[in-house]
Design a protein around this motif. Structure first.
Motif: not given
Length: 176
Positions: A48-62
């Motif tokens: 949750w804290r790092k969710f802003d770093e998540y790139q929407g085009h990459e696989d969330f599970r990975r």
């Protein structure tokens, strides 16, 4: 990334879709369910804290597995004196293999759900009854009026049919 409720909703959708696989992943890497539950709490907070770093085009599970791997390694460092903790190289090896297998396992899970849906209602009912927690086939035999041997044979045929179906639908020829 959206802010507020949209961001929270997007995170929850991705996280809940990956939760079971993530829990299984962590559970393989640590000795007890309690350890896994403790680590999962930390993982969910970090995600949750790092969710802003998540790139929407990459696989969330990975991405989540990567975060989980680091959380397990951090936990392992904290518990380094405990004899039951896997070595760092073992954790890395298992984590790598689990990450590689995750997509195939999800494909197989999805195929199994589809294949169960193709069974006749009587077959689905038998599966639900036979695999309900605490159910023994001798009890089920009395409830259904069928012999235990008959139930075993029916279940064996259903399992074989499901295995063939999953293999066809998930390309999982190496299933045992």
């Amino acid at each position: 990334m959206d802010s507020g409720p949209e961001r929270h909703e997007a995170f929850l959708k991705l996280f809940t879709a990956s939760d079971a696989a993530l829990r299984a992943y962590v559970r393989v890497l640590v000795p007890t369910r309690d350890d896994a539950a403790e680590i999962m709490q930390e993982i969910s907070l970090v995600l949750w804290r790092k969710f802003d770093e998540y790139q929407g085009h990459e696989d969330f599970r990975r991405w989540a597995f990567g975060v989980a791997r680091f959380q397990v390694l951090a936990w392992r460092r904290d518990k380094a004196r405990d004899r039951l903790v896997l070595s760092e190289s073992a954790v890395e090896s298992i984590a790598q293999q689990m990450t590689e297998d995750a997509a195939q396992l999800e494909l197989q899970r999805s195929a199994l759900e589809t294949c169960i849906g193709k069974l006749q209602e009587e077959q689905r009912s038998l599966l639900r009854a036979a695999y309900a927690p605490g159910v023994k086939l001798d009890w089920l035999s009395k409830e259904t009026g069928k012999t235990v041997q008959s139930l075993y044979k029916n279940l064996q045929r259903i399992r074989a049919r499901l295995l063939d179906c999953v293999r066809r639908n998930a390309g999982a020829g190496d299933l045992r």
